[in-house]
Design a protein around this motif. Structure first.
Motif, short mmCIF file in Angstrom:
data_model
loop_
_atom_site.label_atom_id
_atom_site.label_comp_id
_atom_site.label_asym_id
_atom_site.label_seq_id
_atom_site.Cartn_x
_atom_site.Cartn_y
_atom_site.Cartn_z
N ASN A 301 1.28 -0.71 0.41
CA ASN A 301 -0.12 -0.28 -0.20
C ASN A 301 0.88 1.65 0.13
OD1 ASN A 301 -3.09 -1.64 2.46
ND2 ASN A 301 -2.29 -1.83 0.03
N LEU A 302 1.93 0.67 0.74
CA LEU A 302 2.52 2.13 0.68
C LEU A 302 3.62 2.48 -0.65
CD1 LEU A 302 4.26 1.80 4.28
CD2 LEU A 302 2.19 4.10 4.24
N PHE A 303 4.09 0.98 -0.90
CA PHE A 303 5.48 1.36 -2.04
C PHE A 303 4.40 1.75 -2.96
CE2 PHE A 303 7.79 -1.28 -5.79
CZ PHE A 303 7.98 -0.43 -5.87
N LEU A 304 3.53 0.86 -3.04
CA LEU A 304 2.41 1.95 -4.80
C LEU A 304 1.62 2.72 -4.32
CD1 LEU A 304 0.76 -2.00 -6.02
CD2 LEU A 304 2.89 -0.13 -7.01
N GLY A 305 1.73 3.25 -3.20
CA GLY A 305 1.32 4.92 -2.98
C GLY A 305 -0.92 4.94 -3.19
N SER A 306 -1.26 3.49 -2.65
CA SER A 306 -2.64 3.61 -2.22
C SER A 306 -2.72 4.02 -1.29
CB SER A 306 -2.43 1.69 -2.56
OG SER A 306 -2.21 1.22 -3.54
N GLY A 307 -2.81 4.13 -0.53
CA GLY A 307 -3.94 4.70 1.30
C GLY A 307 -3.20 4.26 2.05
N LEU A 308 -3.68 4.72 3.17
CA LEU A 308 -2.84 3.98 4.62
C LEU A 308 -4.75 3.12 4.92
CD1 LEU A 308 -1.31 7.62 6.01
CD2 LEU A 308 -0.72 5.67 5.00
N PHE A 309 -4.39 1.90 5.24
CA PHE A 309 -5.46 0.86 5.94
C PHE A 309 -6.23 1.53 7.01
CE2 PHE A 309 -7.36 -2.84 7.31
CZ PHE A 309 -7.80 -2.88 7.29
N PRO A 310 -7.52 1.78 7.60
CA PRO A 310 -7.64 1.57 8.65
C PRO A 310 -7.92 0.64 10.04
CG PRO A 310 -9.58 1.93 7.23
CD PRO A 310 -7.92 1.71 6.35
N LEU A 311 -6.76 0.01 9.78
CA LEU A 311 -7.03 -1.11 10.87
C LEU A 311 -7.62 -1.28 12.44
CD1 LEU A 311 -5.67 -4.25 11.20
CD2 LEU A 311 -4.16 -2.93 12.78
N LYS A 312 -7.96 -0.04 12.68
CA LYS A 312 -8.77 0.86 13.88
C LYS A 312 -9.62 0.23 13.23
CE LYS A 312 -9.65 4.00 16.94
NZ LYS A 312 -9.55 4.75 17.77
N LYS A 313 -10.57 0.33 12.40
CA LYS A 313 -11.98 0.16 12.27
C LYS A 313 -11.84 -1.44 11.66
CE LYS A 313 -15.33 2.76 9.17
NZ LYS A 313 -15.67 4.09 8.45
#
Length: 439
Positions: A301-313
């Motif tokens: 997700n970081l390498f391809l610039g996809s975004g930040l996953f909301p693990l808390k959710k």
């Protein structure tokens, strides 16, 4: 067959999570740490586990004790999303998801129609998993049935539990990588019959992602799932905003990206959706209602610039989640490095990821995501004996840091922040040492 029946006795420091939990705050109460423990396995299963002082009556005669007094033993790591054909293209420069697929991925995957080539990469891939302490993985192959055979054959040599499947893809890809709805169905059906439940192998129906399958192909994928309800579904979901917009153009009759899969019967308790970075609230609700699972892939997700996953959710919505390295957009086979990046992803969102929650996601939580929590994930008696021996002081800097560690949680956090494959001293699969770090 004699190796299957072999008994193994391992002594050392053991750490696992005893039970599944409903919220992250409860994990610390489920941590089981034995400063001096013993695990006895027989025929690949855990026969006894407990403290050394209680072990005497259970020790089998004539079996040498494998003692790791300075190491830490944890359950084997579980990787819930990884592509074995992308092993050789890790670190491909400069693109986001859709461009990256066309520029790097598809040309690499064309080579896997050659069974000899597929077998070579499959063996390398399995060795890399073991070298990095991963004992179970949910794996993408290519569109070629030969790739599936090669991977399962390589895993079978180590009695390793892998879940894998042939990619289904009949549009928006090079002709050499496209099948048809009918061929995808018949090839997948034949592979299910051949591999699902053979030894420790399990099969996953694997449409690459909604844009590369026509409605006709997705309908037949859903038909396969209905015919074989105990097989898995493995695909991608809401990784990239351009991808999401494309899906909405291609499937205007559906209510969004996840609804495409849901409409065709592809959600459910053995359905694992990689990424899910940009889910809408209704999609979170559908994930929970269908007992579907997410593979959180921080390095890709970081390498391809996809975004930040909301693990808390995932805790708030009670959605199953496991960790995925996502080789080759992901940049490491190693779950310690994956957790290092997962911690940073949460920090950027103002959330914390503790060492014990990290261990949970890499082991018992990952097993739950794969509906394998009755077989894997901790040291409970009767479970499959997959575990790893960790060296917490594999480098001079780690040694210095560990000397300052304030208890097991701090030591584990330092390992997960600084660790890599050098920290994997040994990997045990089905009770047997499948990898030992060279001296």
């Amino acid at each position: 067959m004699s190796s299957l029946l072999q008994t193994t006795v391992v002594r050392g420091r053991f750490l696992d999570i005893q039970n599944l939990v409903a919220q992250a705050a409860d994990i610390a109460e489920q941590v089981r740490y034995l400063e001096d423990g013993v695990l006895i396995s027989e025929a690949g299963k855990i026969k006894w586990f407990g403290p050394w002082q209680d072990a005497a009556a259970h020790l089998p005669e004539g079996v040498a004790i494998q003692h790791y007094p300075e190491k830490l033993i944890v359950p084997g790591f579980i990787d819930t999303h990884i592509h074995f054909p992308q092993t050789e293209m890790v670190g491909a420069y400069g693109e986001q998801l859709l461009e990256w697929l066309n520029t790097y991925t598809f040309p690499t995957e064309m080579q896997f129609q050659d069974p000899t080539y597929a077998a070579k990469i499959a063996e390398f891939f399995v060795q890399e998993l073991l070298k990095n302490g991963t004992t179970t993985a949910l794996v993408f192959c290519t569109v070629h049935p030969e790739s599936v055979d090669a991977l399962f054959e390589a895993a079978q040599r180590h009695q390793m539990r892998l879940i894998a499947g042939k990619v289904m893809m009949d549009r928006h890809a090079p002709d050499a990588l496209c099948d048809t709805p009918e061929r995808a169905y018949t090839d997948s059906k034949a592979l299910i019959e051949k591999w699902h439940g053979q030894g420790r192998a399990l099969y996953a129906i694997t449409p690459r992602f909604a844009p590369t399958s026509t409605p006709e192909q997705l309908q037949l994928a859903g038909q396969l799932k209905a015919e074989y309800p105990d097989v898995y579904v493995h695909t991608h979901l809401s990784e990239n905003k351009h991808e999401i917009a494309w899906v909405k153009e291609l499937f205007p009759a559906q209510q969004g990206y996840l609804d495409v899969y849901h409409y065709y019967g592809l959600t459910g308790s053995r359905s694992v959706f990689a990424h899910c970075v940009h889910l809408e609230d209704s999609e979170w609700d559908c994930m929970h209602a269908t007992d579907s699972a997410i593979a959180f892939c921080p390095t890709s997700n970081l390498f391809l610039g996809s975004g930040l996953f909301p693990l808390k959710k995932t805790w708030e919505k009670q959605v199953k989640v496991g960790l995925g390295t996502d080789i080759g957009a992901g940049t490491s086979f190693n779950q310690l490095q994956t957790l290092n990046e997962a911690y940073k992803v949460q920090q950027l969102q103002g959330d914390k990821l503790s060492a014990f929650e990290s261990l949970y996601h890499a082991t018992l939580g990952g097993a739950k995501a794969l509906s394998l929590e009755q077989q894997l994930g901790n040291f409970d008696i009767g479970k499959e004996a997959d575990f790893i021996v960790l060296d917490l002081q594999a480098t001079a800097l780690q040694t210095l840091r560990q000397q300052q560690a304030k208890g097991i949680e701090d030591a584990l956090f330092a390992l997960m922040t600084m660790g890599d494959d050098r920290n994997i001293h040994a990997t045990y699969v089905y009770g047997q040492a499948a990898y030992v770090q060279p001296k």
